[in-house]
Design a protein around this motif. Sequence first.
Motif, mmCIF file in Angstrom:
data_model
loop_
_atom_site.group_PDB
_atom_site.id
_atom_site.type_symbol
_atom_site.label_atom_id
_atom_site.label_comp_id
_atom_site.label_asym_id
_atom_site.label_seq_id
_atom_site.Cartn_x
_atom_site.Cartn_y
_atom_site.Cartn_z
ATOM 1 N N GLN A 75 0.833 -1.205 0.000
ATOM 2 C CA GLN A 75 0.000 0.000 0.000
ATOM 3 C C GLN A 75 0.867 1.255 0.000
ATOM 4 O OE1 GLN A 75 -2.600 -0.537 3.358
ATOM 5 N NE2 GLN A 75 -3.865 -2.068 2.316
ATOM 6 N N SER B 174 2.155 1.687 -3.569
ATOM 7 C CA SER B 174 1.066 2.055 -4.484
ATOM 8 C C SER B 174 0.625 3.491 -4.240
ATOM 9 C CB SER B 174 -0.112 1.090 -4.353
ATOM 10 O OG SER B 174 -0.824 1.301 -3.150
ATOM 11 N N LYS C 36 7.402 -3.090 -12.152
ATOM 12 C CA LYS C 36 6.271 -3.482 -11.316
ATOM 13 C C LYS C 36 6.671 -3.392 -9.835
ATOM 14 C CE LYS C 36 3.550 -5.037 -14.722
ATOM 15 N NZ LYS C 36 2.214 -4.509 -15.017
ATOM 16 N N ALA D 103 5.047 -3.636 -7.088
ATOM 17 C CA ALA D 103 4.472 -4.677 -6.227
ATOM 18 C C ALA D 103 5.310 -5.947 -6.282
ATOM 19 C CB ALA D 103 3.035 -4.967 -6.639
ATOM 20 N N THR E 187 2.864 5.927 -6.022
ATOM 21 C CA THR E 187 3.012 5.727 -7.462
ATOM 22 C C THR E 187 1.960 6.507 -8.224
ATOM 23 O OG1 THR E 187 3.914 3.497 -7.148
ATOM 24 C CG2 THR E 187 3.005 4.014 -9.316
ATOM 25 N N ALA F 289 -3.066 5.957 -6.698
ATOM 26 C CA ALA F 289 -3.198 4.715 -5.930
ATOM 27 C C ALA F 289 -4.590 4.109 -5.982
ATOM 28 C CB ALA F 289 -2.799 4.966 -4.480
ATOM 29 N N GLU G 143 -4.382 -3.765 -7.117
ATOM 30 C CA GLU G 143 -3.237 -4.618 -7.441
ATOM 31 C C GLU G 143 -2.391 -4.872 -6.194
ATOM 32 O OE1 GLU G 143 0.077 -4.791 -10.946
ATOM 33 O OE2 GLU G 143 -0.013 -2.933 -9.791
ATOM 34 N N ALA G 144 -2.210 -3.840 -5.383
ATOM 35 C CA ALA G 144 -1.440 -3.997 -4.148
ATOM 36 C C ALA G 144 -2.125 -4.979 -3.206
ATOM 37 C CB ALA G 144 -1.255 -2.637 -3.464
ATOM 38 N N LEU H 103 -4.237 0.695 -8.863
ATOM 39 C CA LEU H 103 -2.979 0.372 -8.182
ATOM 40 C C LEU H 103 -3.248 -0.179 -6.792
ATOM 41 C CD1 LEU H 103 -0.863 3.500 -9.200
ATOM 42 C CD2 LEU H 103 -0.869 1.240 -10.271
ATOM 43 N N GLY H 104 -4.259 0.375 -6.120
ATOM 44 C CA GLY H 104 -4.606 -0.114 -4.784
ATOM 45 C C GLY H 104 -5.122 -1.541 -4.824
#
Length: 678
Positions: free
Chosen positions: A38, A41, A465, A467, A44, A64, A660-661, A657-658
């Motif tokens: 988190q 992300s 990437k 993550a 980012t 994010a 994905e995290a 992005l959140g």
Amino acid sequence: MEGEHNTEFQQWLAAQGDDTRAKLDALPTLKSWQQALQKVSAATVVYRNQRHVGGRLFFIRQAAQGNGTLMVRELDGSERVLLDPATLKGDSGHASITVFKPSPDGSKVAVNIDHGGNEITRVEVLDVKSGKPTGDAVEPVWGEFPVQWLPDGSGFTYTQLAPPEQRTGGDPLQDMRSRFHPLGKLSTQDPILLRAGTGQGANPSFAIPANHFPVIEFSTDSRWVLGEALSAQAEQRYCVALRSDAVKPDATWHCIADDNDEVQEAAIHGDTLYLVSSRGRSNGELLALDLSRPNASIKDARSILPLQDDEIVVGVSLNDTQMVAPARDALYVKVSKNGIDDIRRIDYASGKVETVPMPLSGAASLFHADDNEDGFLLELRSWTTPPKSWRYEPTTRALHSLNQDEASPADYSMIEATEAELISKDGTHVPFTILHRKDAALDGSHRAIVFGYGSYGLSIVPSFKPARLEWVKQGNIFAYAHVRGGGEKGEAWHQDGKGPNKHKGVEDFVAGVARLSELGYSRPERTALISGSAGGLLIGGAVTGYPDHFGAAVFLVSILNPVRLMQAPNGANQIGEMGDPRKASDFPWILAMDPYQQIHPHTAYPAVMLDVGLNDSRVAPWETGKFTARLRAADISGRPVWIRTDANGGHGIQKSLGAEAAEYADIFAFLDAKLPGR
């Protein structure tokens, strides 16, 4: 479990997701992974889909938690929001922009908005100056198809889903039609120009199978229009018509390239049709055809770009990365070698070829040109450094920064990428990228992930990437197996892992586990495999065929039952890549590649987690449900087989992005718990 409106299955799947959520929440390392991912992300900001039109730069800005905001940068450098989908009423923050297309003069922009997470969109036209809707809107449109503007901006063509009652087998991705929308008119009156399948709107001069997608593209500087019959396969069909006729339902089309011509991309400038074909050269060649010749045929096309043996111009082209890009000043072509991209400039008048100097070594995640603008847009990235983006201006022969370079959300200077090879079961040498800490001890002590895909000729290219880098930063290994079925070594590489050869990609994938062990990075029991979507055939084949060769597997929205391809939405679209289970010639090898059918009773399987989006329109969630139930019934290991669900998610194409995290925090915590450590 099959079917689109199976209430009992949907309730079962939701309960499975709830059960897995409780188990994941109890894992000892989940909170630390959530905090770490988190944090990166939140730091980012991603810029994507850049388009330079009419002196303006259009782009998506993604932070994010958002799904991406459509922005515009004016000539004076000022930026403003055109559309934030989070502000749309009634969407609870789940709406997203899949694609957009500015009009040729940049005064308007047509935006595909996904309101349900299923990639079925409504296209709305915005006035760029005011930011307000013009009132022009069309729907339903599959999310990856932007509109195609007429050169004068007076209207556009679009590829529309068929009404439910006209879809073959009820499949929403069959029987699409290309329609023409004049601005200011009711969309219900838009004429059908081309139609997939048969019935009203089908054009006898350009017959299109029901499982293909009709697209009509206009060129600003040409009297010709390009018609395309696209599908989920590398080779496509292309036809041309005069612009004056193309917006009429009864236009006469002249077809140039069919599937057996192995053309993967086409574009028009003036009277020249450019074609990228792998028929005469596995790594592809660029052909030019003079359309002013009577009865012009692909046999009359000539090769115009000299290439070295290991240079590649074929491969699956994503929305942001063209292979051949006609700009106003010249034709630009992306050429790959060992995963690194170069751009060649071909002068329209002289045919002279020049190599554009690259600012750094990397893979292009954005390469795009518009035929009413000079130069092109470019973004390059590597495995360990964030992407940087430029606009090439031919007058100065220089790349100028877009000032949208992504900043690294954390320090990853301790990580490096090692390019190696693995040796597959049949002796084939397969490229293998290993991300590891520079100080990693080669004692086999590290947990490891091997990622692969191996479908459609899509190459795994360098990508930044965070993550995944966080996994490596903590002392683990993340490796990419460039298996057959992808396009890393041209079209022959794709064919070597496609259809009846799918088992070769599986063998490559599993060999990556052994290679990490040989090199001292990990051990098989400490290594997990990850893949998904069409890569479900890859990881599913590994789990069912080699269950004792690795320690765990994570499936991401996976195709797992191709024998039942025709019973799934988007199934018929996959025939070109996976074969047709209705044909006696194809069925034996489809059966052999079908992970569900290859589950063996009384077998010890590795720990498995299967991720599924409940709104997925590309891969039916019942494929995951069937595979899970059968694997549990057959397994004697006592290891977990969990289903992780995303109630608001689809296939993950526009994942925030959140989100994905959160997904990778779950994955890493699962692997921490199920793979032995040091």
